[in-house]
Scaffold this motif. Structure first.
Motif, mmCIF file in Angstrom:
data_model
loop_
_atom_site.group_PDB
_atom_site.id
_atom_site.type_symbol
_atom_site.label_atom_id
_atom_site.label_comp_id
_atom_site.label_asym_id
_atom_site.label_seq_id
_atom_site.Cartn_x
_atom_site.Cartn_y
_atom_site.Cartn_z
ATOM 1 N N ALA A 81 -80.853 -37.103 -61.059
ATOM 2 C CA ALA A 81 -81.730 -36.924 -62.215
ATOM 3 C C ALA A 81 -82.366 -38.237 -62.641
ATOM 4 C CB ALA A 81 -80.956 -36.298 -63.372
ATOM 5 N N GLU A 82 -81.597 -39.306 -62.607
ATOM 6 C CA GLU A 82 -82.144 -40.614 -62.989
ATOM 7 C C GLU A 82 -83.254 -41.046 -62.034
ATOM 8 O OE1 GLU A 82 -81.584 -42.317 -65.811
ATOM 9 O OE2 GLU A 82 -80.532 -40.444 -66.287
ATOM 10 N N GLU A 83 -83.080 -40.761 -60.750
ATOM 11 C CA GLU A 83 -84.132 -41.082 -59.782
ATOM 12 C C GLU A 83 -85.415 -40.316 -60.086
ATOM 13 O OE1 GLU A 83 -83.346 -41.319 -55.540
ATOM 14 O OE2 GLU A 83 -81.195 -41.100 -55.935
ATOM 15 N N LEU A 84 -85.271 -39.025 -60.373
ATOM 16 C CA LEU A 84 -86.442 -38.194 -60.613
ATOM 17 C C LEU A 84 -87.116 -38.544 -61.935
ATOM 18 C CD1 LEU A 84 -85.203 -34.695 -59.377
ATOM 19 C CD2 LEU A 84 -86.197 -36.579 -58.083
ATOM 20 N N LYS A 85 -86.318 -38.917 -62.919
ATOM 21 C CA LYS A 85 -86.897 -39.352 -64.194
ATOM 22 C C LYS A 85 -87.717 -40.631 -64.003
ATOM 23 C CE LYS A 85 -83.341 -37.277 -67.131
ATOM 24 N NZ LYS A 85 -82.161 -37.519 -68.014
ATOM 25 N N GLY A 86 -87.268 -41.458 -63.056
ATOM 26 C CA GLY A 86 -88.016 -42.670 -62.741
ATOM 27 C C GLY A 86 -89.387 -42.381 -62.152
ATOM 28 N N MET A 87 -89.583 -41.143 -61.690
ATOM 29 C CA MET A 87 -90.878 -40.709 -61.168
ATOM 30 C C MET A 87 -91.733 -40.081 -62.268
ATOM 31 S SD MET A 87 -89.293 -38.972 -57.714
ATOM 32 C CE MET A 87 -90.826 -38.204 -57.210
ATOM 33 N N GLY A 88 -91.200 -40.092 -63.501
ATOM 34 C CA GLY A 88 -91.939 -39.545 -64.623
ATOM 35 C C GLY A 88 -91.715 -38.072 -64.866
ATOM 36 N N ARG A 89 -90.664 -37.523 -64.288
ATOM 37 C CA ARG A 89 -90.390 -36.098 -64.433
ATOM 38 C C ARG A 89 -89.359 -35.837 -65.523
ATOM 39 N NH1 ARG A 89 -94.501 -36.384 -62.545
ATOM 40 N NH2 ARG A 89 -94.970 -36.357 -60.309
ATOM 41 N N ASP A 90 -89.443 -34.673 -66.133
ATOM 42 C CA ASP A 90 -88.416 -34.198 -67.056
ATOM 43 C C ASP A 90 -87.378 -33.474 -66.201
ATOM 44 O OD1 ASP A 90 -86.912 -33.367 -69.174
ATOM 45 O OD2 ASP A 90 -88.489 -32.178 -70.142
ATOM 46 N N VAL A 91 -86.143 -33.909 -66.290
ATOM 47 C CA VAL A 91 -85.100 -33.391 -65.399
ATOM 48 C C VAL A 91 -83.859 -33.024 -66.201
ATOM 49 C CG1 VAL A 91 -83.734 -33.815 -63.318
ATOM 50 C CG2 VAL A 91 -85.950 -34.944 -63.590
ATOM 51 N N LEU A 92 -83.275 -31.895 -65.871
ATOM 52 C CA LEU A 92 -82.051 -31.431 -66.515
ATOM 53 C C LEU A 92 -81.003 -31.200 -65.438
ATOM 54 C CD1 LEU A 92 -81.090 -30.671 -69.399
ATOM 55 C CD2 LEU A 92 -81.688 -28.301 -68.854
ATOM 56 N N ALA A 93 -79.845 -31.844 -65.568
ATOM 57 C CA ALA A 93 -78.734 -31.677 -64.629
ATOM 58 C C ALA A 93 -77.650 -30.834 -65.298
ATOM 59 C CB ALA A 93 -78.174 -33.035 -64.222
ATOM 60 N N ILE A 94 -77.279 -29.734 -64.653
ATOM 61 C CA ILE A 94 -76.313 -28.807 -65.236
ATOM 62 C C ILE A 94 -75.235 -28.470 -64.218
ATOM 63 C CG2 ILE A 94 -75.994 -26.516 -66.262
ATOM 64 C CD1 ILE A 94 -78.956 -26.572 -67.037
#
Length: 255
Positions: free
Chosen positions: A47-60
């Motif tokens: 999730a942290e990697e994808l957020k670094g791409m500017g995405r909203d990410v939810l890990a569940i």
């Protein structure tokens, strides 16, 4: 046509292997992503990697065989995003053995994860897609849904059965929900190196010699080579394609 900007993609089995690769591909295509798996620490790192791409990410954290876990997780995802547009049912297991050696417990486990898991996650996602009159569902089956192997190295009868069932479920869902602008398609990967295969099939020189010898491309799938098919089925490029099954196996199933 392949731009997923503004879409929310839900990915099961996202903590490793093909699911992790797909989550990255969705983010690269512009989608926000819901990451689902049992190993939360791995999801959070991704999730942290994808957020670094500017995405909203939810890990569940989710067990796809447990209805309460699925119900709660999907509700959390919907509350966060307000819409769920794409579902990649990727979580799966491969249990070896023929009917003469398989235990009932191992057979049940294959069906629970590979078939019941898709049913449960789809059950709680599709209602939101119906409300929104839009959805793209992609089920990961296997080339072993349509071919089998007589060699003892690769006998997996419960896997054959469960992945063939995925195709039946895919067709049924596609026929029912097409009127709601929801497409449902399946993909059949051949051999790819992943966490599920690296400590088993890729450790067997005998198996690899056999597989490569039978495969027209003389190799296994490489990281990322499934993503194009996933993105096709997940995008508006496939808006009039439903109930279909594409095999991505280097031609293994044609010889």
């Amino acid at each position: 046509m392949f731009d997923l900007t503004g879409k929310v993609a839900v990915v099961t089995g996202a903590s490793s292997g093909l699911g992790r690769d797909a989550a990255m591909a969705y983010a690269q295509a512009g989608a926000d992503v819901v990451l689902l798996a049992r190993r939360l620490e791995r999801l959070e790192a991704l999730a942290e990697e994808l957020k670094g791409m500017g995405r909203d990410v939810l890990a569940i954290k989710m067990d796809v065989t447990d209805e309460e876990s699925v119900k709660s997780g999907i509700a959390q995802a919907y509350e966060h995003f307000g819409h769920l547009d794409i579902l990649l049912n990727n979580a799966g297991i491969a249990v070896g053995g023929g009917v003469d050696t398989l235990t009932v417990e191992d057979f049940d486990k294959s069906i629970d994860v590979n078939v019941k898991g898709i049913f449960l996650v789809s059950k709680y996602v599709v209602k939101h897609m119906i409300e929104n009159e839009y959805g793209r569902i992609v089920n990961i089956a296997s080339v072993n849904a349509v071919i089998a192997d007589k060699d003892d190295i690769f006998v997996r009868h419960s896997y054959n059965a469960s992945k063939a069932a995925v195709l039946g479920l895919t067709k049924g869902m596609a026929a029912t929900y097409g009127k709601n602008n929801i497409t449902v398609n399946a993909i059949g990967p051949g051999l790819f190196e992943s966490e599920m295969t690296e400590d088993t099939l890729f450790k067997s020189d005998d198996f690899l010699t056999l597989y490569y010898g039978l495969n027209p491309m003389n190799r296994a799938g490489k990281q990322g080579e499934l993503n194009g098919t996933i993105l096709y089925f997940s995008s508006d490029a496939a808006s009039y394609t439903t109930g279909q099954f594409i095999v991505v196996d280097g031609g293994m199933s044609i010889v």
